[in-house]
Design an enzyme around this catalytic site. Structure first.
Site, PDB file in Angstrom:
ATOM      1  CG  HIS A 102      48.902  32.502  -0.705  1.00 18.70           C
ATOM      2  ND1 HIS A 102      50.338  32.403  -0.591  1.00 18.70           N
ATOM      3  CD2 HIS A 102      48.485  31.189  -0.472  1.00 18.70           C
ATOM      4  CE1 HIS A 102      50.704  31.321  -0.598  1.00 18.70           C
ATOM      5  NE2 HIS A 102      49.570  30.593  -0.388  1.00 18.70           N
ATOM      6  CD  GLU A 103      44.753  30.048  -0.799  1.00 17.36           C
ATOM      7  OE1 GLU A 103      44.841  28.862  -1.829  1.00 17.36           O
ATOM      8  OE2 GLU A 103      45.227  29.751  -0.108  1.00 17.36           O
ATOM      9  CG  HIS A 106      48.279  28.678  -4.986  1.00 21.78           C
ATOM     10  ND1 HIS A 106      49.444  28.289  -4.995  1.00 21.78           N
ATOM     11  CD2 HIS A 106      47.943  28.965  -3.696  1.00 21.78           C
ATOM     12  CE1 HIS A 106      49.852  28.187  -3.918  1.00 21.78           C
ATOM     13  NE2 HIS A 106      49.215  28.756  -2.833  1.00 21.78           N
ATOM     14  CG  HIS A 110      46.982  26.072 -11.457  1.00 18.52           C
ATOM     15  ND1 HIS A 110      47.253  24.833 -11.716  1.00 18.52           N
ATOM     16  CD2 HIS A 110      46.984  26.030 -10.233  1.00 18.52           C
ATOM     17  CE1 HIS A 110      47.328  24.040 -10.595  1.00 18.52           C
ATOM     18  NE2 HIS A 110      47.305  24.766  -9.669  1.00 18.52           N
TER      19      HIS A 110
END
Length: 239
Positions: A102-103, A106, A110
């Protein structure tokens, strides 16, 4: 005047928001604990999974570092670091790899210029300032109204409400960002072969429970904003 606010029926909205947050928090903790006990079949840790995902995406300038705490995982775009917590970094559980993925979702947002995360970052300074100043302004406004300077008091109260609304807007914009990161994570875990169909399903439950905490927080803030509008929108601050 303050006695009237203390008995205001709109406190029900605050209570509802608090209950939503407590239920969501309890749900994510219990769900994470359940799947933190299930070892993934590949035996990879959260840190290893994160590196594999970023390498597969051609992202080599983001570090993966350990951070203390439980579920304190985050991505710091300014320093290009994925922080993985005690329960994620060295754990080979389904839950740990899901959180790490999940991280990384992110990071990919970006890297690919995902629009909602750019919007969220743009309003972050206003949201942080609004969250810190809103209640101070509202309290000052109420005090000024109480001592007979209603015009100035009402103006300050409305500025405080506007500041609080920026924090609410940030939480609303955060929702698609979090759901999209989870969607990316599940897709990568499945298509890469790191997880089989059962493990992807288990991870989906963990990430969905985590996402619901953001939904509950946003709902709680919206209810709080609604309460402020009901109290002060109709000139009740003059009571």
């Amino acid at each position: 005047m303050f006695y009237g606010y203390y008995l205001d029926w709109t406190y029900i909205l605050v209570i509802i928001g608090a209950i939503l947050c407590m239920v969501a928090s309890s749900n994510v903790n219990s769900t994470y604990r359940k799947y933190a006990r299930i070892r993934n079949r590949s035996g990879i840790t959260g840190a290893q999974a994160a590196k594999m995902i970023l390498d597969a995406q051609g992202i080599y300038d983001v570090r993966i570092e350990h951070i203390r705490g439980n579920l304190t995982d985050n991505y710091d775009p300014s320093n290009k670091v994925v922080h993985l917590s005690d329960t994620t970094y060295n754990s080979d559980s389904v839950a740990a790899v899901g959180v790490a993925a999940h991280e990384c979702g992110h990071v990919i947002q970006h890297h690919k210029g995902y629009a909602p995360i750019a919007v969220r970052n743009a309003i972050l300074p206003l949201a942080n300032g609004g969250a810190k100043l809103s209640w101070i302004l509202i309290i000052v406004g109420v005090v000024l109204t109480g001592i007979g300077t209603g015009g100035a008091g009402n103006l300050i109260i409305h500025v405080g409400i506007l500041a609080f609304s920026m924090a609410v807007l940030f939480q609303i914009v955060t929702l698609p960002v979090e759901f999209n990161a989870s969607s990316r994570a599940l897709k990568i875990l499945g298509e890469s072969g790191m997880f089989d169909r059962t493990e992807v399903g288990q991870t989906k439950k963990v990430l969905r429970a985590a996402a619901l905490t953001y939904v509950a927080a946003a709902a709680s803030s919206i209810l709080q904003l609604l309460r402020l509008l009901i109290i002060f929108g109709g000139g009740r601050s003059d009571d």
